[in-house]
Design an enzyme around this catalytic site. Structure first.
Site, PDB file in Angstrom:
ATOM      1  CB  ALA A 142      22.142  42.018  34.246  1.00 60.14           C
ATOM      2  NE  ARG A 154      37.447  45.933  40.093  1.00 58.06           N
ATOM      3  CZ  ARG A 154      37.689  46.974  39.301  1.00 58.06           C
ATOM      4  NH1 ARG A 154      37.262  46.949  38.042  1.00 58.06           N
ATOM      5  NH2 ARG A 154      38.332  48.040  39.756  1.00 58.06           N
TER       6      ARG A 154
END
Length: 447
Positions: free
Chosen positions: A10, A15
């Protein structure tokens, strides 16, 4: 024992700096989550549940391309790993057996490691946690193990100096009876700095209820998680290194292993020889004794026993190369069958075609398979010969032993044994070449 796999997928993966859900970034030409699913498959799970969130429909579509019996749960708000596991509860309603929690961004958990976790369950541990030893434990949670098993998981920021010295760290992978697991995660609170529900808390809760917990260890490499593009590149390197080693162990010759790149589902037979700088995309099978020469790219194709590919050849999806057939330098084959002993050795495009046994396709030949709207098929019979620099305009059939003269543009079917010549008659103009050159040189001197 029945087992269900819960794969957490999920997270947004900020990043990664990508619009693509993190678990869909590829390693070995397959989304990371497919690697996690392959790990789960080693247990032959009766159920597989993927918990999605960010980009959930994209994840579901990708997963469905690989396995069509997966259940999905949605974590609308990312409130922690225990909360994510809770979302799988409806899919497990009535399930009798164990559940293992895996992660879509942790692609390298081995079947042997999961089997070891099952063994720990079989010997009486209610909750089994996967750990790993590392020389740089950093911010990982530490596994506190005592005489009667796993006592606690302590987060690094909450650990004492003595606990920080522990090198046995938490991977996050957990196995327990499914009903027990859900009961434990339902008891997890969020009284922490982030206000999240952490799966690691189930160990403390289980111990407080008198349940036995155990830690199983694996190599650190197996627990590698991917959170950034740097991590993704490192994971790709690990995958390729392992896959090359497996190929060598299985009897494949790699002249320069570090230059060969495999896909997740590449199948290579014994005594196959692979030269430097070869790339395998998805869906490739190469049979025993075939030779793949340097600088080839293969995807979605099958190469039969003893065939020779390259150098500098490209096999695209639907290419079926028969036993002993040859595909040479700067040849591209797409959605075409080359039967046993056929030769396509130089500078040629074969698309939407069937090439008969022992047929020879001359240099520079192309199958003209696309009319701007539809694709059309070229069929070439056994022992046919296609002269160099020929254009074969599909739909077209050239029967057995048909012969096409070099430089022909063929638009009409050729019967067995016939010779087709489809080019303008050559006309020579005596002396005209020399006069033209002299005139051009004179013009150049005046300029």
């Amino acid at each position: 024992m029945n087992i269900a796999a819960i794969i957490l997928a999920a997270g947004q993966g900020t990043r990664m700096q990508s619009d693509l859900p993190k678990v869909l970034h590829q390693i070995g030409s397959a989304p990371m989550i497919i690697h996690a699913m392959a790990s789960a498959n080693t247990l032959d799970p009766q159920q597989m549940i993927v918990v999605t969130g960010h980009g959930g429909q994209q994840v579901a579509n990708a997963v469905g391309d690989w396995r069509d019996d997966v259940s999905f749960a949605t974590q609308d708000e990312q409130l922690g790993t225990a909360h994510a596991v809770q979302q799988a509860a409806p899919a497990l309603d009535g399930f009798d057996g164990d559940a293992v929690v895996l992660y879509g961004d942790t692609p390298f958990i081995s079947g042997d490691t999961l089997a070891a976790m099952q063994s720990a369950r079989a010997t009486g541990a209610a909750v089994v946690v996967l750990g790993f030893d590392t020389a740089q434990p950093g911010g990982y949670g530490r596994l506190i193990v005592g005489p009667d098993g796993l006592e606690a998981i302590v987060e690094a920021k909450e650990a004492t100096p003595e606990q920080l010295a522990i090198t046995l760290c938490n991977s996050g992978v957990v196995m327990a009876d499914a009903a027990t697991l859900m009961d434990l995660v339902n008891a997890v609170g969020n009284d922490n700095a982030k206000g999240e529900y952490y799966l690691t808390d189930i160990v403390g809760i289980a111990r407080s209820r008198g349940l036995t917990c155990a830690a199983v260890t694996c190599a650190e490499q197996e627990t590698m998680g991917v959170n950034s593009r740097v991590d993704l590149a490192a994971a790709e390197a690990v995958f390729q290194w392992n896959r090359r080693g497996r190929a060598l162990d299985e009897g494949v010759t790699l002249t320069a292993p570090e230059t060969v790149f495999f896909a997740f589902d590449t199948h290579i037979g014994r005594d196959v020889s692979i030269a430097p700088n070869v790339v395998f995309g998805p869906g490739v099978t190469v049979e025993t004794g075939a030779e793949i020469r340097a600088f080839c790219h293969l995807e979605g194709c099958h190469v039969a026993e003893g065939a020779q590919i390259g150098p500098y050849a490209r096999l695209r999806p639907g290419a079926e190369i028969g036993g002993g057939a040859r595909v040479g330098n700067f040849v591209e084959v797409k959605n075409a069958v080359l039967h046993e002993g056929a030769k396509v050795n130089h500078l040629t495009y074969i698309g939407d075609a069937e090439i008969g046994k022992r047929a020879n396709i001359g240099a520079g030949t192309i199958t003209c398979n696309y009319d701007g709207v539809f694709k059309h098929k070229t069929t070439i019979g056994d022992d046919a010969f296609i002269g160099s620099n020929s254009s074969l305009v599909a739909p077209l059939t050239i029967a057995d032993a048909g012969y096409v003269a070099s430089g022909s543009t063929v638009t009409t079917n050729i019967n067995a044994g016939d010779l087709a010549i489809a080019r303008a008659r050559q006309v020579n103009k005596p002396g005209l070449g020399a006069r033209m050159v002299a005139r051009l040189r004179a013009l150049k001197e005046k300029s």
